[in-house]
Design a protein around this motif. Sequence first.
Motif, PDB file in Angstrom:
ATOM      1  N   SER A 162      -6.178   1.362  -4.038  1.00  0.00           N
ATOM      2  CA  SER A 162      -5.860   1.504  -5.462  1.00  0.00           C
ATOM      3  C   SER A 162      -6.387   2.837  -5.970  1.00  0.00           C
ATOM      4  O   SER A 162      -7.519   3.238  -5.668  1.00  0.00           O
ATOM      5  N   PHE A 187       0.486  -3.525  -4.200  1.00  0.00           N
ATOM      6  CA  PHE A 187       1.302  -2.963  -5.288  1.00  0.00           C
ATOM      7  C   PHE A 187       2.758  -2.891  -4.816  1.00  0.00           C
ATOM      8  O   PHE A 187       3.020  -2.821  -3.604  1.00  0.00           O
ATOM      9  N   VAL A 239       5.582  -0.500  -3.868  1.00  0.00           N
ATOM     10  CA  VAL A 239       5.595   0.917  -3.463  1.00  0.00           C
ATOM     11  C   VAL A 239       7.002   1.327  -3.024  1.00  0.00           C
ATOM     12  O   VAL A 239       7.769   0.500  -2.527  1.00  0.00           O
ATOM     13  N   ILE A 286       2.938   4.376  -5.376  1.00  0.00           N
ATOM     14  CA  ILE A 286       2.928   3.158  -6.194  1.00  0.00           C
ATOM     15  C   ILE A 286       3.974   3.319  -7.302  1.00  0.00           C
ATOM     16  O   ILE A 286       4.015   4.362  -7.974  1.00  0.00           O
TER      17      ILE A 286
END
Length: 332
Positions: A273, A287, A289, A298
């Motif tokens: 992150s 996430f 992507v 992201i």
Amino acid sequence: MAEPVRVCITGAAGQIGYSLVYMVGSGAVFGADTPVILHLLDIAPMMGVLNGVCMEISDCALPCVRDVIATDDPAVAFKDIEAAFLVGAMPRKEGMERKDLLAANVKIFKVQGQALDQFAKKSVKVLVVGNPANTNALICAKYAPSIPRENFSAMTRLDQNRAQAQISSKLGIPVTDVKKVIIWGNHSSTQFPDVRHATATINGQTVSVYDAIKDDAYLKGEFITTVQKRGGAVIAARKLSSAMSAAKAACDHMQSIWQGTSGEHFVSMGVFSDGSYNTPEGVMYSFPVTIKDKKWSIVQGLPIDDFAREKMDLTAKELCDERDDAIAACEG
Ligand SMILES: NC(=O)c1ccc[n+]([C@@H]2O[C@H](COP(=O)([O-])OP(=O)(O)OC[C@H]3O[C@@H](n4cnc5c(N)ncnc54)[C@H](O)[C@@H]3O)[C@@H](O)[C@H]2O)c1
Ligand SMILES: O=C(O)C[C@H](O)C(=O)O
């Protein structure tokens, strides 16, 4: 034909390994025109079983398999590899949470991080499957400081596939007609499977999954818990953790890295992150992507409502706790 890609699969004598070696050898990941040299790692007591797997690979007569190296030595397994599927780790049993495996498994990923650092190509793409996958990936990257940390990712693709399959069966449409499903956070029962931004194609028309299903209570309740608990449900039924579906998801994940994503479509994976969506920087958070030239980005700018925010924070907190426990276990 292209140059051969050296691909390592750890835990190759195990359940997932058994399906994964075939899928990788069949060309499903790196392409039907790309030969692979399979580096298969397992522990010393499993070398007999691994030898049997090698016999079967040979008997499959797979056109993409140029060579197979079976070993219990990480120095040999990771030598010059360009892709790694880190599967080898203990699976959970009925009644356990995945984070209960942390004490048993995290040190494997410390040692393998150190070995990757020494022996793999610096461009190696490392997919961590062994649980708890997000935190093991974080530890693996920490102990491989000469490899860019963006090259490490953790598998939440099985959760994405499960979520797509639930929606496709609810709507009676092919699974490929469900797109933009997101898995946020940890590959655990706190993950947040999110279809707020997902679409379904029905009779040639693309509509939002919320509009198609017209049942907010289901999408905010049973749908989420079914996906969160699916791994446990498979264990309860099979008395073994998921293997065929896990191998398929690992192939999907690595194929997305290798071939990229197309257009506006995205996939979910655990990556470091950067603080996006107010998540804690530095944990391996899943996430949405997009991927180009083997590099992920992201997806930004998705609106997050209060319902989603609460769920995203809960899974983030679990990842921070796991990270602290894992670092203490590795340094202790
Ligand atoms: N991220 C996901 O979505 C996902 C999905 C399914 C399973 N998993 C996890 O994947 C892991 C493997 O599952 P499985 O069902 O194949 O287990 P398994 O027990 O059938 O196989 C694991 C293999 O890893 C080997 N191994 C153990 N330590 C090793 C080491 N240090 N180096 C190399 N090999 C080692 C074992 O000897 C065994 O052959 C488990 O941790 C499981 O929980 C993750
Ligand atoms: O649930 C497990 O422990 C195995 C795997 O992580 C899964 O999701 O099936």
